[in-house]
Design an enzyme around this catalytic site. Sequence first.
Site, mmCIF file in Angstrom:
data_model
loop_
_atom_site.group_PDB
_atom_site.id
_atom_site.type_symbol
_atom_site.label_atom_id
_atom_site.label_comp_id
_atom_site.label_asym_id
_atom_site.label_seq_id
_atom_site.Cartn_x
_atom_site.Cartn_y
_atom_site.Cartn_z
ATOM 1 C CB CYS A 22 4.842 10.636 10.388
ATOM 2 S SG CYS A 22 4.192 11.254 11.955
ATOM 3 C CE1 TYR A 24 2.668 7.049 10.218
ATOM 4 C CE2 TYR A 24 4.534 5.821 11.073
ATOM 5 C CZ TYR A 24 3.372 6.526 11.290
ATOM 6 O OH TYR A 24 2.913 6.728 12.571
ATOM 7 C CB SER A 129 -1.122 9.820 16.335
ATOM 8 O OG SER A 129 -2.253 10.102 15.538
ATOM 9 N NE ARG A 141 3.147 9.694 15.524
ATOM 10 C CZ ARG A 141 2.234 10.054 14.631
ATOM 11 N NH1 ARG A 141 2.032 9.312 13.539
ATOM 12 N NH2 ARG A 141 1.527 11.156 14.786
ATOM 13 C CB CYS A 280 -16.417 1.937 1.081
ATOM 14 S SG CYS A 280 -15.591 2.009 -0.525
ATOM 15 C CB CYS A 295 -11.979 7.582 0.360
ATOM 16 S SG CYS A 295 -11.011 6.629 1.549
ATOM 17 C CG ASP A 296 -8.924 9.231 4.988
ATOM 18 O OD1 ASP A 296 -9.572 8.233 4.642
ATOM 19 O OD2 ASP A 296 -8.128 9.214 5.944
ATOM 20 C CB CYS A 340 -12.010 -16.154 0.864
ATOM 21 S SG CYS A 340 -11.233 -16.198 2.507
ATOM 22 C CB CYS A 346 -11.652 -8.912 5.419
ATOM 23 S SG CYS A 346 -11.337 -9.861 3.921
#
Length: 392
Positions: A22, A24, A129, A141, A280, A295-296, A340, A346
């Site tokens: 892919c 990206y 996916s 892809r 996180c 983290c991935d 905010c 978020c």
Amino acid sequence: MPQPRPFNVIANPAGPRCNIACSYCYYLDKTALYPGEQSFRMPPDVLDRFVREMIAASQEAGMSEVFFTWQGGEPTLSGLAFFQEVVALQQRYRPAGVRISNALQTNGTLLDDAWGAFLKDHRFLVGLSIDGPRDIHDSYRRDRAGRPSFDAVMRGLDIVRRYEIEFGSLTTIHRKNAAKGKVVYRFLKGLGIRSMQFIPIVERTGPDGHLAPPPGPGVGPDCPVTGWSVAPRAYGKFLCDVFDSWFRGDVGQIAVQFFSEQVRLWQGHAASLCVLAETCGRAMALEHNGDLFACDHYVDPAHRLGNVMQTPLATMIGADSQHRFGQDKRDRLTRQCRDCRFLFACNGGCQKHRFATARDGESGHNYLCEGLLAFFQHAKPGLQSLALGVHR
């Protein structure tokens, strides 16, 4: 009684190796971390140790269920025999009364009847996916020879359906589909998909021409965003279009992860999804050789916590450095974020996306902020009604 502290480890048994390429994909570049590695296969001793440590660490964290998440790269490249050994080890080390669950994120192109029977028999949750209809999906892809993957994915989808495997879709949002939110949603709905994830593609190009690492020391804000990354405003428009389609007739029928998390947040609960949570650090990535990373999205030497063959998994999960990494999500918000009115919805977003500049010139602002703000303003009445349970 101490409260459980759930965590998740994304295991990449085939490392960054994949049978498609892919445009990206940020993970293909991770081969550079292991120069000279050819097979990218998780050795039997690493698998054995990981399964044992995962069960032990989950018990130590007070979790009533042990969750194994298999990703990549493309995890099915590890072969069916590998996953047969996975479930055998899980049963060998599973304490009495403890439930074990498996989730497999795959491009679906290698699934066949043997895989279908196995995944059904062992109750794997499968994520496929799919980026949208053929023209959209095949934009990025494709395999290494430039051939499209859509038809192969549809064959994989057919396997999942025929064997009645629990499944959902993972769709990336990028430059080619960001303006087609309604088209993408209708397509996925038409495939019979009842659980959807939408993940924004945001990558930058570093001075060496490769993808830039996440923001941090030595990674300047001047790295340009790649041509396939979604623009902030377009991201917000995509979310609004999908929300409108979903809200009109599919609430309670189709689960869209981002919207489900929003309802939780608008009800005053904590998010279960790390990118929307206040802090996180409880979702890590395990590479094929046993290396554990923060983290991935932070699979790099600076965020390596250790190796499961040398250090207990629970020790690495509880490391001070990992705790600081997770707290940074809350502690390094820009003033614009802190002021905010939608901060609760978020919490500044993923740390990986914090390379933009706030309105007052402060660095470290979320690149997708404009789009998220547009979505919250647009969806506010609907989210409020859902949070109050008065939607009809």
